[in-house]
Design a protein around this motif. Structure first.
Motif, PDB file in Angstrom:
ATOM      1  N   ALA A  31       0.923  -1.253   0.158  1.00  0.00           N
ATOM      2  CA  ALA A  31       0.007   0.161   0.122  1.00  0.00           C
ATOM      3  C   ALA A  31       0.864   1.370  -0.086  1.00  0.00           C
ATOM      4  O   ALA A  31       0.552   2.232  -0.733  1.00  0.00           O
ATOM      5  CB  ALA A  31      -1.042  -0.018   1.184  1.00  0.00           C
ATOM      6  N   THR A  32       1.834   1.297   0.490  1.00  0.00           N
ATOM      7  CA  THR A  32       2.907   2.458   0.751  1.00  0.00           C
ATOM      8  C   THR A  32       3.534   2.789  -0.631  1.00  0.00           C
ATOM      9  O   THR A  32       3.583   3.891  -1.056  1.00  0.00           O
ATOM     10  CB  THR A  32       3.897   2.220   1.976  1.00  0.00           C
ATOM     11  OG1 THR A  32       3.362   2.061   3.163  1.00  0.00           O
ATOM     12  CG2 THR A  32       4.946   3.457   1.817  1.00  0.00           C
ATOM     13  N   PHE A  33       4.022   1.532  -1.046  1.00  0.00           N
ATOM     14  CA  PHE A  33       4.570   1.709  -2.331  1.00  0.00           C
ATOM     15  C   PHE A  33       3.755   2.264  -3.564  1.00  0.00           C
ATOM     16  O   PHE A  33       3.974   2.954  -4.519  1.00  0.00           O
ATOM     17  CB  PHE A  33       5.767   0.731  -2.860  1.00  0.00           C
ATOM     18  CG  PHE A  33       6.776   0.498  -1.958  1.00  0.00           C
ATOM     19  CD1 PHE A  33       7.709   1.696  -2.109  1.00  0.00           C
ATOM     20  CD2 PHE A  33       6.891  -0.528  -1.272  1.00  0.00           C
ATOM     21  CE1 PHE A  33       8.887   1.544  -1.376  1.00  0.00           C
ATOM     22  CE2 PHE A  33       8.248  -0.643  -0.583  1.00  0.00           C
ATOM     23  CZ  PHE A  33       9.060   0.447  -0.520  1.00  0.00           C
ATOM     24  N   HIS A  34       2.470   1.677  -3.553  1.00  0.00           N
ATOM     25  CA  HIS A  34       1.539   1.963  -4.352  1.00  0.00           C
ATOM     26  C   HIS A  34       1.150   3.471  -4.328  1.00  0.00           C
ATOM     27  O   HIS A  34       1.222   4.186  -5.247  1.00  0.00           O
ATOM     28  CB  HIS A  34       0.132   1.040  -4.118  1.00  0.00           C
ATOM     29  CG  HIS A  34      -0.938   1.562  -4.924  1.00  0.00           C
ATOM     30  ND1 HIS A  34      -1.086   1.513  -6.464  1.00  0.00           N
ATOM     31  CD2 HIS A  34      -2.122   2.315  -4.594  1.00  0.00           C
ATOM     32  CE1 HIS A  34      -2.300   2.093  -6.887  1.00  0.00           C
ATOM     33  NE2 HIS A  34      -2.791   2.638  -5.833  1.00  0.00           N
ATOM     34  N   ALA A  35       0.781   3.976  -3.009  1.00  0.00           N
ATOM     35  CA  ALA A  35       0.735   5.245  -2.955  1.00  0.00           C
ATOM     36  C   ALA A  35       1.887   6.227  -3.336  1.00  0.00           C
ATOM     37  O   ALA A  35       1.651   7.478  -3.889  1.00  0.00           O
ATOM     38  CB  ALA A  35       0.545   5.793  -1.337  1.00  0.00           C
ATOM     39  N   LEU A  36       3.079   5.937  -2.978  1.00  0.00           N
ATOM     40  CA  LEU A  36       3.957   6.638  -3.343  1.00  0.00           C
ATOM     41  C   LEU A  36       4.678   6.411  -4.942  1.00  0.00           C
ATOM     42  O   LEU A  36       5.309   7.218  -5.438  1.00  0.00           O
ATOM     43  CB  LEU A  36       5.526   6.145  -2.813  1.00  0.00           C
ATOM     44  CG  LEU A  36       5.492   6.417  -1.137  1.00  0.00           C
ATOM     45  CD1 LEU A  36       6.732   5.774  -0.652  1.00  0.00           C
ATOM     46  CD2 LEU A  36       5.327   7.874  -0.963  1.00  0.00           C
ATOM     47  N   ALA A  37       3.917   5.512  -5.566  1.00  0.00           N
ATOM     48  CA  ALA A  37       4.199   5.578  -7.183  1.00  0.00           C
ATOM     49  C   ALA A  37       3.763   6.604  -7.779  1.00  0.00           C
ATOM     50  O   ALA A  37       4.052   6.617  -9.223  1.00  0.00           O
ATOM     51  CB  ALA A  37       3.746   4.044  -7.632  1.00  0.00           C
ATOM     52  N   ASP A  38       2.696   7.487  -7.406  1.00  0.00           N
ATOM     53  CA  ASP A  38       2.055   8.511  -8.262  1.00  0.00           C
ATOM     54  C   ASP A  38       2.866   9.844  -7.740  1.00  0.00           C
ATOM     55  O   ASP A  38       2.990  10.230  -6.606  1.00  0.00           O
ATOM     56  CB  ASP A  38       0.575   8.575  -7.628  1.00  0.00           C
ATOM     57  CG  ASP A  38      -0.007   9.626  -8.641  1.00  0.00           C
ATOM     58  OD1 ASP A  38       0.252  10.853  -8.096  1.00  0.00           O
ATOM     59  OD2 ASP A  38      -0.489   9.461  -9.641  1.00  0.00           O
ATOM     60  N   PRO A  39       3.496  10.570  -8.637  1.00  0.00           N
ATOM     61  CA  PRO A  39       4.030  11.893  -8.622  1.00  0.00           C
ATOM     62  C   PRO A  39       3.190  12.929  -7.495  1.00  0.00           C
ATOM     63  O   PRO A  39       3.813  13.577  -6.705  1.00  0.00           O
ATOM     64  CB  PRO A  39       4.588  12.290  -9.743  1.00  0.00           C
ATOM     65  CG  PRO A  39       3.596  11.707 -10.819  1.00  0.00           C
ATOM     66  CD  PRO A  39       3.279  10.473 -10.127  1.00  0.00           C
ATOM     67  N   THR A  40       1.685  12.877  -8.008  1.00  0.00           N
ATOM     68  CA  THR A  40       1.079  13.828  -7.367  1.00  0.00           C
ATOM     69  C   THR A  40       0.872  13.473  -5.957  1.00  0.00           C
ATOM     70  O   THR A  40       1.124  14.370  -4.931  1.00  0.00           O
ATOM     71  CB  THR A  40      -0.478  13.802  -7.830  1.00  0.00           C
ATOM     72  OG1 THR A  40      -0.413  14.246  -9.414  1.00  0.00           O
ATOM     73  CG2 THR A  40      -1.377  14.810  -7.166  1.00  0.00           C
ATOM     74  N   ARG A  41       0.871  12.221  -5.471  1.00  0.00           N
ATOM     75  CA  ARG A  41       0.714  11.802  -4.084  1.00  0.00           C
ATOM     76  C   ARG A  41       1.960  12.026  -3.371  1.00  0.00           C
ATOM     77  O   ARG A  41       1.981  12.537  -2.240  1.00  0.00           O
ATOM     78  CB  ARG A  41       0.326  10.394  -4.131  1.00  0.00           C
ATOM     79  CG  ARG A  41      -1.246  10.349  -4.370  1.00  0.00           C
ATOM     80  CD  ARG A  41      -1.758   8.778  -4.125  1.00  0.00           C
ATOM     81  NE  ARG A  41      -1.195   7.745  -4.777  1.00  0.00           N
ATOM     82  CZ  ARG A  41      -1.781   7.468  -5.942  1.00  0.00           C
ATOM     83  NH1 ARG A  41      -3.071   7.839  -6.176  1.00  0.00           N
ATOM     84  NH2 ARG A  41      -1.247   6.267  -6.534  1.00  0.00           N
ATOM     85  N   ARG A  42       3.196  12.018  -4.139  1.00  0.00           N
ATOM     86  CA  ARG A  42       4.466  12.245  -3.495  1.00  0.00           C
ATOM     87  C   ARG A  42       4.578  13.670  -3.033  1.00  0.00           C
ATOM     88  O   ARG A  42       4.872  14.146  -1.961  1.00  0.00           O
ATOM     89  CB  ARG A  42       5.754  11.877  -4.215  1.00  0.00           C
ATOM     90  CG  ARG A  42       5.897  10.163  -4.309  1.00  0.00           C
ATOM     91  CD  ARG A  42       7.183   9.862  -5.201  1.00  0.00           C
ATOM     92  NE  ARG A  42       7.271  10.449  -6.525  1.00  0.00           N
ATOM     93  CZ  ARG A  42       7.105   9.807  -7.602  1.00  0.00           C
ATOM     94  NH1 ARG A  42       6.299   8.890  -7.442  1.00  0.00           N
ATOM     95  NH2 ARG A  42       7.262  10.435  -8.488  1.00  0.00           N
ATOM     96  N   GLY A  43       3.986  14.533  -4.192  1.00  0.00           N
ATOM     97  CA  GLY A  43       3.981  15.962  -3.893  1.00  0.00           C
ATOM     98  C   GLY A  43       3.031  16.387  -2.773  1.00  0.00           C
ATOM     99  O   GLY A  43       3.438  17.191  -1.758  1.00  0.00           O
ATOM    100  N   MET A  44       1.842  15.713  -2.713  1.00  0.00           N
ATOM    101  CA  MET A  44       0.984  16.179  -1.497  1.00  0.00           C
ATOM    102  C   MET A  44       1.612  15.811  -0.121  1.00  0.00           C
ATOM    103  O   MET A  44       1.631  16.450   0.833  1.00  0.00           O
ATOM    104  CB  MET A  44      -0.107  15.305  -1.441  1.00  0.00           C
ATOM    105  CG  MET A  44      -1.075  15.672  -2.737  1.00  0.00           C
ATOM    106  SD  MET A  44      -2.839  14.636  -2.839  1.00  0.00           S
ATOM    107  CE  MET A  44      -3.455  15.826  -3.971  1.00  0.00           C
ATOM    108  N   LEU A  45       2.269  14.569  -0.262  1.00  0.00           N
ATOM    109  CA  LEU A  45       3.163  14.306   1.214  1.00  0.00           C
ATOM    110  C   LEU A  45       4.303  15.328   1.461  1.00  0.00           C
ATOM    111  O   LEU A  45       4.293  15.615   2.695  1.00  0.00           O
ATOM    112  CB  LEU A  45       3.534  12.698   0.872  1.00  0.00           C
ATOM    113  CG  LEU A  45       2.999  11.598   0.826  1.00  0.00           C
ATOM    114  CD1 LEU A  45       3.630  10.333   0.908  1.00  0.00           C
ATOM    115  CD2 LEU A  45       1.845  11.690   2.186  1.00  0.00           C
ATOM    116  N   ALA A  46       4.837  15.581   0.341  1.00  0.00           N
ATOM    117  CA  ALA A  46       5.901  16.839   0.834  1.00  0.00           C
ATOM    118  C   ALA A  46       5.331  18.145   1.355  1.00  0.00           C
ATOM    119  O   ALA A  46       5.802  18.714   2.254  1.00  0.00           O
ATOM    120  CB  ALA A  46       6.531  17.108  -0.568  1.00  0.00           C
ATOM    121  N   HIS A  47       4.042  18.268   0.766  1.00  0.00           N
ATOM    122  CA  HIS A  47       3.224  19.605   1.164  1.00  0.00           C
ATOM    123  C   HIS A  47       2.889  19.237   2.621  1.00  0.00           C
ATOM    124  O   HIS A  47       3.116  20.046   3.613  1.00  0.00           O
ATOM    125  CB  HIS A  47       2.217  19.862   0.565  1.00  0.00           C
ATOM    126  CG  HIS A  47       2.630  20.324  -0.751  1.00  0.00           C
ATOM    127  ND1 HIS A  47       3.412  21.073  -1.273  1.00  0.00           N
ATOM    128  CD2 HIS A  47       1.729  20.676  -2.130  1.00  0.00           C
ATOM    129  CE1 HIS A  47       3.851  21.466  -2.375  1.00  0.00           C
ATOM    130  NE2 HIS A  47       2.611  21.416  -2.934  1.00  0.00           N
TER     131      HIS A  47
END
Length: 112
Positions: A8-24
């Protein structure tokens, strides 16, 4: 259970938008609308990404008035980092061996 969480973690991190959201979210709690803004997406689109992040345990969501506020939950990232560290050791050993082979090969060859 750990394998599912990693998936689930790697699936969520696979998308650049979600990675950007996490950075925010690393900068502090944000509303879903705030998370949508840098990506020029609709609230509904952002909410779908947040749902994936929440499902992976990376985000906690709470309702404040008419808004949903999101906060980063870093524990799944620490679990992923721990899993990745085993591969870091694997590659470090192999790269060190390759470096030794290259150094030995360079010493055997005459310079000039």
């Amino acid at each position: 259970m750990v394998e599912y969480r990693l998936d689930a973690t790697f699936h969520a991190l696979a998308d650049p938008t979600r990675r950007g959201m996490l950075a925010h979210l690393a900068l502090g709690e944000k509303s879903i609308g705030d998370l949508a803004e840098p990506f020029a997406m609709t609230f509904a689109g952002a909410a779908k990404h947040v749902k994936v992040l929440e499902g992976a345990g990376l985000v906690a969501r709470r309702k404040v008035g008419r808004s949903y506020m999101c906060a980063l939950k870093p524990t799944p990232l620490a679990e992923a980092e721990q899993w990745l560290k085993q591969w870091e050791k694997f590659w470090t050993v192999r790269l060190d061996a390759l470096e030794a082979i290259i150094a030995a090969d360079q010493q055997e060859k005459p310079h000039g």
